[in-house]
Design a protein around this motif. Sequence first.
Motif, PDB file in Angstrom:
ATOM      1  N   GLU A   1       0.802  -1.204   0.000  1.00  0.00           N
ATOM      2  CA  GLU A   1       0.000   0.000   0.000  1.00  0.00           C
ATOM      3  C   GLU A   1       0.844   1.267   0.000  1.00  0.00           C
ATOM      4  N   SER A   2       2.025   1.214   0.612  1.00  0.00           N
ATOM      5  CA  SER A   2       2.867   2.402   0.657  1.00  0.00           C
ATOM      6  C   SER A   2       3.571   2.645  -0.669  1.00  0.00           C
ATOM      7  N   ASP A   3       3.630   1.633  -1.538  1.00  0.00           N
ATOM      8  CA  ASP A   3       4.244   1.814  -2.841  1.00  0.00           C
ATOM      9  C   ASP A   3       3.340   2.584  -3.807  1.00  0.00           C
ATOM     10  N   TYR A   4       2.059   2.501  -3.550  1.00  0.00           N
ATOM     11  CA  TYR A   4       1.137   3.123  -4.497  1.00  0.00           C
ATOM     12  C   TYR A   4       0.018   3.820  -3.737  1.00  0.00           C
ATOM     13  N   VAL A   5      -0.110   5.126  -3.930  1.00  0.00           N
ATOM     14  CA  VAL A   5      -1.172   5.889  -3.289  1.00  0.00           C
ATOM     15  C   VAL A   5      -2.369   5.885  -4.233  1.00  0.00           C
ATOM     16  N   GLY A   6      -3.305   5.008  -3.956  1.00  0.00           N
ATOM     17  CA  GLY A   6      -4.461   4.846  -4.826  1.00  0.00           C
ATOM     18  C   GLY A   6      -5.639   5.661  -4.352  1.00  0.00           C
ATOM     19  N   THR A   7      -6.591   5.857  -5.206  1.00  0.00           N
ATOM     20  CA  THR A   7      -7.833   6.551  -4.858  1.00  0.00           C
ATOM     21  C   THR A   7      -9.000   5.658  -5.241  1.00  0.00           C
ATOM     22  N   SER A   8     -10.065   5.753  -4.469  1.00  0.00           N
ATOM     23  CA  SER A   8     -11.237   4.936  -4.762  1.00  0.00           C
ATOM     24  C   SER A   8     -11.847   5.302  -6.110  1.00  0.00           C
ATOM     25  N   GLU A   9     -11.702   6.595  -6.504  1.00  0.00           N
ATOM     26  CA  GLU A   9     -12.257   7.029  -7.777  1.00  0.00           C
ATOM     27  C   GLU A   9     -11.600   6.301  -8.951  1.00  0.00           C
ATOM     28  N   GLU A  10     -10.328   5.960  -8.778  1.00  0.00           N
ATOM     29  CA  GLU A  10      -9.596   5.317  -9.857  1.00  0.00           C
ATOM     30  C   GLU A  10     -10.176   3.953 -10.197  1.00  0.00           C
ATOM     31  N   PHE A  11     -10.812   3.323  -9.205  1.00  0.00           N
ATOM     32  CA  PHE A  11     -11.325   1.978  -9.404  1.00  0.00           C
ATOM     33  C   PHE A  11     -12.828   1.969  -9.674  1.00  0.00           C
ATOM     34  N   MET A  12     -13.377   3.124  -9.974  1.00  0.00           N
ATOM     35  CA  MET A  12     -14.758   3.163 -10.443  1.00  0.00           C
ATOM     36  C   MET A  12     -14.858   2.549 -11.833  1.00  0.00           C
ATOM     37  N   ASN A  13     -13.746   2.583 -12.582  1.00  0.00           N
ATOM     38  CA  ASN A  13     -13.689   1.967 -13.901  1.00  0.00           C
ATOM     39  C   ASN A  13     -12.498   1.019 -13.944  1.00  0.00           C
ATOM     40  N   PRO A  14     -12.630  -0.177 -13.367  1.00  0.00           N
ATOM     41  CA  PRO A  14     -11.488  -1.096 -13.273  1.00  0.00           C
ATOM     42  C   PRO A  14     -10.971  -1.558 -14.632  1.00  0.00           C
ATOM     43  N   GLN A  15     -11.856  -1.599 -15.654  1.00  0.00           N
ATOM     44  CA  GLN A  15     -11.393  -2.000 -16.986  1.00  0.00           C
ATOM     45  C   GLN A  15     -10.346  -1.031 -17.521  1.00  0.00           C
ATOM     46  N   GLU A  16     -10.597   0.253 -17.331  1.00  0.00           N
ATOM     47  CA  GLU A  16      -9.644   1.265 -17.797  1.00  0.00           C
ATOM     48  C   GLU A  16      -8.369   1.227 -16.978  1.00  0.00           C
TER      49      GLU A  16
END
Length: 337
Positions: free
Chosen positions: A91-106
């Motif tokens: 998790e510390s390697d990548y700061v993700g956002t929940s919005e990014e996974f609204m479109n998991p295909q992309e």
Amino acid sequence: MAHTECRKYVTCPMCKGAGKSTTRTATMTTDSLSIQHAQENPTQITKTQTIETTYSKASGDLRFPTLSDSKHLARDVNLASNYGDYAPMLESDYVGTSEEFMNPQETLKFALQSLKQDQWQSAVPALIKLVHISRIQPELLDSNMPRVYRTLCSFLRNTRPHVVRTVCQVAMELYKTMQCTQRPEFDELASMLLLKSTHTHKGIRSDAQRALDSMMKHLSPVTCIRILTSEHGAGHKNPLIRATVSRLLYGIINFIGVECLMSNPSFKETRQKIFTMCAKFLLDGNNETRNDAKKSLKATMVHQDFDTLFYQDVDWKIINSIEKQLVSLKYSQTHNV
């Protein structure tokens, strides 16, 4: 009066009194601002407490926060101070956002494009994106798992411990979420994890061991035994790899259950391989390998059909060479009972 003076002034911990002292008034002002900030941001405090609770239980399995909490991880939790060599790094390697996974295909599309670049700076965040996708929509990754496994194998050869440890933890998570055993990529990854389980770097060694434990826990025992009996496992010249295999064998026996292993016809071939490996490991030069082999045989000796099945499954040449060890194990088992 002296007591009043002590409360009036606060000595700076950095300069030990050499510089100017900070008055209590300033301290009270700072505290007031902190309280005000806490009142204005109750959600942030709740998320921070959730993450700290998640990482406060060193129970043996790596624990990860939810996707919505992962963006707060890097600044709220110092994993190295909590776990040392066992610090989760995904998790510390990548700061993700929940919005990014609204479109998991992309997200999957861009992650796979990053893997093609074959550069660790872009590939590591891409792999962690794939881990997130595997948690929420694993079916998207099914057809791409061979490519993902090849990428993991490639970066396990990286000279940077941080990269290798992260890849080991990615493998550990994908064994749990995807359970892909497609060959030859799966076999190559498992073999490389066995090799990394003997690494001189303690962190890499422990993370590789955890990945192998995840493989044993979430994949078919038949598949795991096939890997462990290969030339990259029990037949390897490295005694430390054989010690790892012996430890995993004991874990698989406990996972399957002695009664199921000894009585279920579908485990006949698996039982034969386990007995043969344990018998050979009794003569191994490594003490840890021998001890785990003894524990494995002791666990199965309690079954009433052990003698019949063991002498049926193991070659007589091997049995003759370990006859003394078997007698000693049976005696100790009877004595303990």
